[in-house]
Motif scaffolding. Sequence first.
Motif, PDB file in Angstrom:
ATOM      1  N   MET A 253      66.342 105.463 118.084  1.00 19.76           N
ATOM      2  CA  MET A 253      64.996 105.934 117.798  1.00 19.76           C
ATOM      3  C   MET A 253      64.842 107.340 118.370  1.00 19.76           C
ATOM      4  O   MET A 253      65.071 107.554 119.545  1.00 19.76           O
ATOM      5  CB  MET A 253      63.979 105.022 118.469  1.00 19.76           C
ATOM      6  N   ILE A 254      64.436 108.264 117.526  1.00 20.63           N
ATOM      7  CA  ILE A 254      64.195 109.642 117.958  1.00 20.63           C
ATOM      8  C   ILE A 254      62.729 109.965 117.696  1.00 20.63           C
ATOM      9  O   ILE A 254      62.235 109.789 116.579  1.00 20.63           O
ATOM     10  CB  ILE A 254      65.091 110.636 117.193  1.00 20.63           C
ATOM     11  N   PHE A 255      62.049 110.444 118.741  1.00 18.91           N
ATOM     12  CA  PHE A 255      60.669 110.917 118.610  1.00 18.91           C
ATOM     13  C   PHE A 255      60.710 112.428 118.732  1.00 18.91           C
ATOM     14  O   PHE A 255      61.313 112.957 119.669  1.00 18.91           O
ATOM     15  CB  PHE A 255      59.783 110.314 119.702  1.00 18.91           C
ATOM     16  N   ARG A 256      60.065 113.108 117.795  1.00 22.35           N
ATOM     17  CA  ARG A 256      60.060 114.571 117.801  1.00 22.35           C
ATOM     18  C   ARG A 256      58.844 115.084 117.053  1.00 22.35           C
ATOM     19  O   ARG A 256      58.146 114.329 116.376  1.00 22.35           O
ATOM     20  CB  ARG A 256      61.346 115.110 117.185  1.00 22.35           C
ATOM     21  N   GLU A 257      58.615 116.395 117.178  1.00 20.69           N
ATOM     22  CA  GLU A 257      57.517 117.020 116.440  1.00 20.69           C
ATOM     23  C   GLU A 257      57.821 116.999 114.947  1.00 20.69           C
ATOM     24  O   GLU A 257      58.972 117.144 114.533  1.00 20.69           O
ATOM     25  CB  GLU A 257      57.311 118.456 116.915  1.00 20.69           C
ATOM     26  N   ALA A 258      56.776 116.810 114.172  1.00 24.24           N
ATOM     27  CA  ALA A 258      56.903 116.812 112.714  1.00 24.24           C
ATOM     28  C   ALA A 258      57.106 118.235 112.219  1.00 24.24           C
ATOM     29  O   ALA A 258      56.604 119.197 112.808  1.00 24.24           O
ATOM     30  CB  ALA A 258      55.649 116.215 112.084  1.00 24.24           C
ATOM     31  N   ARG A 259      57.832 118.343 111.140  1.00 17.31           N
ATOM     32  CA  ARG A 259      58.044 119.651 110.508  1.00 17.31           C
ATOM     33  C   ARG A 259      57.836 119.525 108.996  1.00 17.31           C
ATOM     34  O   ARG A 259      57.776 118.416 108.463  1.00 17.31           O
ATOM     35  CB  ARG A 259      59.404 120.225 110.863  1.00 17.31           C
TER      36      ARG A 259
ATOM     37  N   GLY B 171      57.025  99.104 119.349  1.00 17.85           N
ATOM     38  CA  GLY B 171      56.568 100.109 120.300  1.00 17.85           C
ATOM     39  C   GLY B 171      56.489 101.522 119.738  1.00 17.85           C
ATOM     40  O   GLY B 171      56.153 102.461 120.452  1.00 17.85           O
ATOM     41  N   ILE B 172      56.769 101.673 118.460  1.00 17.68           N
ATOM     42  CA  ILE B 172      56.771 102.997 117.837  1.00 17.68           C
ATOM     43  C   ILE B 172      55.366 103.576 117.797  1.00 17.68           C
ATOM     44  O   ILE B 172      55.147 104.728 118.183  1.00 17.68           O
ATOM     45  CB  ILE B 172      57.387 102.928 116.417  1.00 17.68           C
ATOM     46  N   GLY B 173      54.402 102.781 117.348  1.00 17.66           N
ATOM     47  CA  GLY B 173      53.018 103.263 117.294  1.00 17.66           C
ATOM     48  C   GLY B 173      52.493 103.646 118.665  1.00 17.66           C
ATOM     49  O   GLY B 173      51.831 104.662 118.823  1.00 17.66           O
ATOM     50  N   ARG B 174      52.792 102.840 119.664  1.00 12.97           N
ATOM     51  CA  ARG B 174      52.352 103.130 121.043  1.00 12.97           C
ATOM     52  C   ARG B 174      52.934 104.454 121.523  1.00 12.97           C
ATOM     53  O   ARG B 174      52.230 105.288 122.076  1.00 12.97           O
ATOM     54  CB  ARG B 174      52.798 101.986 121.975  1.00 12.97           C
ATOM     55  N   HIS B 175      54.234 104.663 121.293  1.00 12.65           N
ATOM     56  CA  HIS B 175      54.864 105.895 121.762  1.00 12.65           C
ATOM     57  C   HIS B 175      54.298 107.117 121.030  1.00 12.65           C
ATOM     58  O   HIS B 175      54.015 108.143 121.660  1.00 12.65           O
ATOM     59  CB  HIS B 175      56.380 105.811 121.604  1.00 12.65           C
TER      60      HIS B 175
END
Length: 156
Positions: free
Chosen positions: A1-7, A82-86
């Motif tokens: 799982m990678i969380f990052r800024e949208a582009r 936990g994706i929505g929470r993060h």
Amino acid sequence: MIFREARKSDIKQIQIVRNSVTENTLSNPDLITDEDCLDFITKRGKGWVCEIDNKIVGFAIADIKEHNIWALFVHPDFEKKGIGRHLHDLMLDWYFNQTSHNVWLGTSPKTRAEKFYRKSGWKEVGTHGKGEIKFEMTLETWNYKIRERNSIKNQF
């Protein structure tokens, strides 16, 4: 799982996630254009995505101009991980680092989203749009939630 800024290159996949949800669905998917999404992630605020195997499975977008949460959605196949929470926490951390102004959002009643926001400390302040519940988060409440979250992490 990678969380990052949208582009900009994420917008097509963001639209797929937005149109895949089973609650808080759009009455007309054409109402939210790719240009709208680009405006919100580049000019009006900022967005974040969760990526798994090069596929966007969730996203969140905060609108700093209108002080609201424009979107927070997770593809149904990836719920309860936990994706929505993060995404929620990344978004609110960023938002309250930009301003101390309260932030609001609207969501349909009797949905998992309503329960999620209540559990996350959002306070009901009225209605919005076509029967949505209007919730608000204050900097004070968010700071309390951060302290609570850090306290729990420090216990382990």
